[in-house]
Scaffold this motif. Structure first.
Motif, PDB file in Angstrom:
ATOM      1  N   GLY A  19      45.466  28.336  28.670  1.00  0.00           N
ATOM      2  CA  GLY A  19      46.139  28.605  30.036  1.00  0.00           C
ATOM      3  C   GLY A  19      46.800  30.074  29.965  1.00  0.00           C
ATOM      4  O   GLY A  19      47.180  30.488  31.212  1.00  0.00           O
ATOM      5  N   LEU A  20      46.839  30.660  28.908  1.00  0.00           N
ATOM      6  CA  LEU A  20      47.304  32.036  28.793  1.00  0.00           C
ATOM      7  C   LEU A  20      46.688  33.126  29.244  1.00  0.00           C
ATOM      8  O   LEU A  20      46.947  34.353  29.128  1.00  0.00           O
ATOM      9  CB  LEU A  20      48.087  32.255  27.595  1.00  0.00           C
ATOM     10  N   GLN A  21      45.507  33.142  29.872  1.00  0.00           N
ATOM     11  CA  GLN A  21      44.486  34.038  30.405  1.00  0.00           C
ATOM     12  C   GLN A  21      45.200  34.767  31.530  1.00  0.00           C
ATOM     13  O   GLN A  21      45.976  33.933  32.351  1.00  0.00           O
ATOM     14  CB  GLN A  21      43.119  33.501  30.825  1.00  0.00           C
ATOM     15  N   VAL A  22      45.317  36.018  31.673  1.00  0.00           N
ATOM     16  CA  VAL A  22      45.988  36.727  32.757  1.00  0.00           C
ATOM     17  C   VAL A  22      45.145  37.472  33.655  1.00  0.00           C
ATOM     18  O   VAL A  22      44.095  38.025  33.476  1.00  0.00           O
ATOM     19  CB  VAL A  22      46.953  37.668  31.983  1.00  0.00           C
ATOM     20  N   ARG A  23      45.221  37.017  34.976  1.00  0.00           N
ATOM     21  CA  ARG A  23      44.804  37.638  36.063  1.00  0.00           C
ATOM     22  C   ARG A  23      45.856  38.480  37.062  1.00  0.00           C
ATOM     23  O   ARG A  23      46.900  38.083  37.264  1.00  0.00           O
ATOM     24  CB  ARG A  23      44.008  36.681  36.813  1.00  0.00           C
ATOM     25  N   ASP A  24      45.126  39.444  37.736  1.00  0.00           N
ATOM     26  CA  ASP A  24      45.996  40.031  38.874  1.00  0.00           C
ATOM     27  C   ASP A  24      45.594  39.582  40.244  1.00  0.00           C
ATOM     28  O   ASP A  24      44.532  39.430  40.321  1.00  0.00           O
ATOM     29  CB  ASP A  24      45.619  41.833  38.692  1.00  0.00           C
ATOM     30  N   TRP A  25      46.510  38.936  40.885  1.00  0.00           N
ATOM     31  CA  TRP A  25      46.136  38.197  42.031  1.00  0.00           C
ATOM     32  C   TRP A  25      46.511  38.795  43.282  1.00  0.00           C
ATOM     33  O   TRP A  25      47.465  39.581  43.418  1.00  0.00           O
ATOM     34  CB  TRP A  25      47.329  36.938  41.979  1.00  0.00           C
ATOM     35  N   LEU A  26      45.549  39.015  44.254  1.00  0.00           N
ATOM     36  CA  LEU A  26      45.418  39.857  45.210  1.00  0.00           C
ATOM     37  C   LEU A  26      45.275  38.776  46.766  1.00  0.00           C
ATOM     38  O   LEU A  26      44.353  38.178  47.007  1.00  0.00           O
ATOM     39  CB  LEU A  26      44.445  40.724  45.376  1.00  0.00           C
ATOM     40  N   TYR A  27      46.247  38.750  47.568  1.00  0.00           N
ATOM     41  CA  TYR A  27      46.199  38.018  48.581  1.00  0.00           C
ATOM     42  C   TYR A  27      44.959  38.450  49.448  1.00  0.00           C
ATOM     43  O   TYR A  27      44.875  39.698  49.797  1.00  0.00           O
ATOM     44  CB  TYR A  27      47.491  37.960  49.374  1.00  0.00           C
ATOM     45  N   VAL A  28      44.159  37.541  50.143  1.00  0.00           N
ATOM     46  CA  VAL A  28      43.093  38.023  50.733  1.00  0.00           C
ATOM     47  C   VAL A  28      43.165  38.993  51.935  1.00  0.00           C
ATOM     48  O   VAL A  28      42.386  39.792  52.133  1.00  0.00           O
ATOM     49  CB  VAL A  28      42.126  36.638  50.840  1.00  0.00           C
ATOM     50  N   LYS A  29      44.057  38.701  52.762  1.00  0.00           N
ATOM     51  CA  LYS A  29      44.436  39.566  53.843  1.00  0.00           C
ATOM     52  C   LYS A  29      44.952  40.908  53.581  1.00  0.00           C
ATOM     53  O   LYS A  29      44.471  42.160  54.258  1.00  0.00           O
ATOM     54  CB  LYS A  29      45.356  38.869  54.629  1.00  0.00           C
ATOM     55  N   ASP A  30      45.401  41.024  52.291  1.00  0.00           N
ATOM     56  CA  ASP A  30      45.943  42.644  51.736  1.00  0.00           C
ATOM     57  C   ASP A  30      44.508  43.140  51.359  1.00  0.00           C
ATOM     58  O   ASP A  30      44.116  44.364  51.588  1.00  0.00           O
ATOM     59  CB  ASP A  30      46.759  42.250  50.497  1.00  0.00           C
ATOM     60  N   HIS A  31      43.655  42.594  50.827  1.00  0.00           N
ATOM     61  CA  HIS A  31      42.269  42.780  50.498  1.00  0.00           C
ATOM     62  C   HIS A  31      41.406  43.227  51.813  1.00  0.00           C
ATOM     63  O   HIS A  31      40.770  44.279  51.871  1.00  0.00           O
ATOM     64  CB  HIS A  31      41.382  41.717  49.603  1.00  0.00           C
ATOM     65  N   CYS A  32      41.546  42.760  52.889  1.00  0.00           N
ATOM     66  CA  CYS A  32      40.852  43.009  53.920  1.00  0.00           C
ATOM     67  C   CYS A  32      41.503  44.050  54.622  1.00  0.00           C
ATOM     68  O   CYS A  32      40.619  45.134  55.121  1.00  0.00           O
ATOM     69  CB  CYS A  32      41.121  41.754  55.155  1.00  0.00           C
ATOM     70  N   SER A  33      42.998  44.465  54.517  1.00  0.00           N
ATOM     71  CA  SER A  33      43.111  45.644  54.904  1.00  0.00           C
ATOM     72  C   SER A  33      42.985  46.818  54.058  1.00  0.00           C
ATOM     73  O   SER A  33      42.712  48.103  54.625  1.00  0.00           O
ATOM     74  CB  SER A  33      44.899  45.699  55.108  1.00  0.00           C
ATOM     75  N   ALA A  34      42.791  46.647  52.912  1.00  0.00           N
ATOM     76  CA  ALA A  34      42.355  47.495  52.103  1.00  0.00           C
ATOM     77  C   ALA A  34      40.743  48.089  52.287  1.00  0.00           C
ATOM     78  O   ALA A  34      40.621  49.344  52.318  1.00  0.00           O
ATOM     79  CB  ALA A  34      42.217  47.117  50.389  1.00  0.00           C
ATOM     80  N   ILE A  35      39.829  47.121  52.493  1.00  0.00           N
ATOM     81  CA  ILE A  35      38.626  47.451  52.974  1.00  0.00           C
ATOM     82  C   ILE A  35      38.629  48.330  54.168  1.00  0.00           C
ATOM     83  O   ILE A  35      37.750  49.115  54.364  1.00  0.00           O
ATOM     84  CB  ILE A  35      37.923  46.121  53.074  1.00  0.00           C
ATOM     85  N   ARG A  36      39.389  47.907  55.080  1.00  0.00           N
ATOM     86  CA  ARG A  36      39.350  48.586  56.296  1.00  0.00           C
ATOM     87  C   ARG A  36      39.624  50.116  56.177  1.00  0.00           C
ATOM     88  O   ARG A  36      39.199  50.905  56.853  1.00  0.00           O
ATOM     89  CB  ARG A  36      40.198  47.920  57.399  1.00  0.00           C
ATOM     90  N   ARG A  37      40.744  50.122  55.287  1.00  0.00           N
ATOM     91  CA  ARG A  37      41.038  51.553  55.000  1.00  0.00           C
ATOM     92  C   ARG A  37      40.058  52.645  54.113  1.00  0.00           C
ATOM     93  O   ARG A  37      39.836  53.497  54.689  1.00  0.00           O
ATOM     94  CB  ARG A  37      42.437  51.514  54.181  1.00  0.00           C
ATOM     95  N   VAL A  38      39.584  51.818  53.322  1.00  0.00           N
ATOM     96  CA  VAL A  38      38.379  52.544  52.735  1.00  0.00           C
ATOM     97  C   VAL A  38      37.058  52.923  53.564  1.00  0.00           C
ATOM     98  O   VAL A  38      36.586  53.961  53.507  1.00  0.00           O
ATOM     99  CB  VAL A  38      38.000  51.766  51.477  1.00  0.00           C
ATOM    100  N   LEU A  39      36.696  51.991  54.366  1.00  0.00           N
ATOM    101  CA  LEU A  39      35.690  52.371  55.357  1.00  0.00           C
ATOM    102  C   LEU A  39      36.377  53.248  56.138  1.00  0.00           C
ATOM    103  O   LEU A  39      35.253  54.257  56.585  1.00  0.00           O
ATOM    104  CB  LEU A  39      35.581  50.988  56.207  1.00  0.00           C
ATOM    105  N   GLU A  40      37.400  53.380  56.626  1.00  0.00           N
ATOM    106  CA  GLU A  40      37.930  54.402  57.448  1.00  0.00           C
ATOM    107  C   GLU A  40      38.154  55.758  56.898  1.00  0.00           C
ATOM    108  O   GLU A  40      37.642  56.740  57.770  1.00  0.00           O
ATOM    109  CB  GLU A  40      39.295  53.927  58.163  1.00  0.00           C
ATOM    110  N   ALA A  41      38.430  55.951  55.601  1.00  0.00           N
ATOM    111  CA  ALA A  41      38.762  57.162  55.361  1.00  0.00           C
ATOM    112  C   ALA A  41      38.350  57.455  53.774  1.00  0.00           C
ATOM    113  O   ALA A  41      38.748  58.597  53.085  1.00  0.00           O
ATOM    114  CB  ALA A  41      40.392  57.303  55.210  1.00  0.00           C
TER     115      ALA A  41
END
Length: 355
Positions: free
Chosen positions: A218-240
């Motif tokens: 169980g010591l595998q490490v992942r970086d966790w991203l809340y999905v709504k934060d991901h959505c805001s990043a996608i909107r920003r990449v699409l925009e600029a």
């Protein structure tokens, strides 16, 4: 209008809901509705004329071409993919079909449509491809986090097919000039997450009194991203976002799988306590899966530096919001836990021996 593929799945549905909550621009939502695509995710849009849903397969280029010319979208956001590593180990062919061949078909349809455009319509068109940090392979505890220049080294059929799709998208930009953007995100979590992935599986199993299966130590490490934060990043990449560029999107939240499960159990002990004991009593270590990557970590400084984006949720705040959503949406969980899903869970977990 924007064209979203895979918009009835976990990240896609969250994106569509967030987009229409913030914009009057319509969405053409194209989804095959496999086991992980669920129109109940979009029930709040049933009477919303801005949401146009079309059931279809991204391998059907003729269908896609027809939709492009009928609806004239200004951008494509490509979520559609087979995404579960365990499933890719058992049945890799579906991942090649969807993630490689499907992305190729979509690129061909998009190129045909884009080449027909003129003037500002052609200049402003975008193809935004949503990918994963798993294309970069695995890290040791002391390695620097994945950056956009990290060499690809995929280790599962899933990540290999996503890597192939990334390369196709890049090639269509450099060969044909197609105006593409790519994002590679870390592990997402949040509402509407199909319960085969770690966090929703632990929530549903814990509440049902079942074992909480943890691979290996169980010591595998992942970086966790809340999905709504991901959505805001996608909107920003699409925009600029700069054409042809890749942007890594991460939550700056590295956690071991076991730590995630322990934190969830503690939240459940607080929000829905058992009559006796803790939910941690249900944790069961099982045989590790083949080729299990040890650590993923995203360096998300480029998207912050160039586009001013950074996540708003910590792991603590995002996980609490996620659990509260599942506790308030039993009907959704019961609806998806049927048929093929139950067969999959039985195949994957119920016959495992304790590690």
């Amino acid at each position: 209008m924007i064209f979203v593929t895979g918009g009835a799945g976990f990240i896609g549905a969250n994106f569509v809901l967030d987009w229409l909550a913030q914009s009057d621009e319509s969405v053409l939502n194209y989804d095959k509705l496999t086991y992980a695509g669920n129109l109940n995710n979009l029930a709040s849009l049933n009477n919303d004329a801005r949401h146009v849903f079309v059931k279809g397969d991204i391998n059907d280029s003729a269908h896609l071409c027809g939709l492009f010319f009928e609806y004239q979208p200004r951008a494509i956001i490509h979520f559609a993919a087979e995404s579960h590593v365990d499933r890719s180990i058992v049945g890799p062919a579906a991942f090649v079909t969807t993630n490689v061949n499907g992305t190729f078909g979509l690129l061909e349809a998009a190129r045909t449509y884009w080449q027909s455009l003129e003037g500002e319509d052609k200049d402003n068109f975008r193809f935004l491809h949503i990918s994963t940090d798993e294309v970069y392979g695995t890290l040791s505890a002391d390695d620097a986090a994945f950056s956009e220049t990290t060499a690809y080294a995929p280790n599962s059929p899933y990540s290999a097919t996503k890597a192939a799709s990334d390369h196709l998208v890049r090639a269509y930009h450099h060969t044909y000039g197609l105006p593409v953007l790519t994002t590679n995100c870390s592990n997402n979590y949040g509402p509407y997450h199909f319960p085969e992935k770690l966090i929703p599986l632990m929530i549903t199993n814990a509440r049902a009194g079942k074992d909480l299966p943890v691979y290996g130590d169980g010591l595998q490490v992942r970086d966790w991203l809340y999905v709504k934060d991901h959505c805001s990043a996608i909107r920003r990449v699409l925009e600029a976002g700069r054409l042809g560029e890749t942007y890594n999107v991460g939550g700056w939240n590295e956690q071991t799988n076991l730590s995630v499960v322990h934190t969830l159990c503690e939240l459940l002990d607080e929000l829905q306590p058992k009559a006796h004991g803790s939910y941690k009593d249900q944790i069961k270590h099982i045989t590790d899966r083949p080729g299990h990557d040890r650590r993923y970590a995203i360096d998300a400084r480029k998207i912050e530096r160039e586009l001013g984006w950074k996540p708003q949720e910590t792991f603590s705040t995002g996980l609490r919001k996620t659990l509260e959503w599942y506790l308030a949406n039993d009907d959704w969980t019961k609806q998806v836990q049927s048929g093929e899903y139950l067969k999959w869970v039985a195949l994957q977990y119920e016959d495992e021996e304790q590690a």
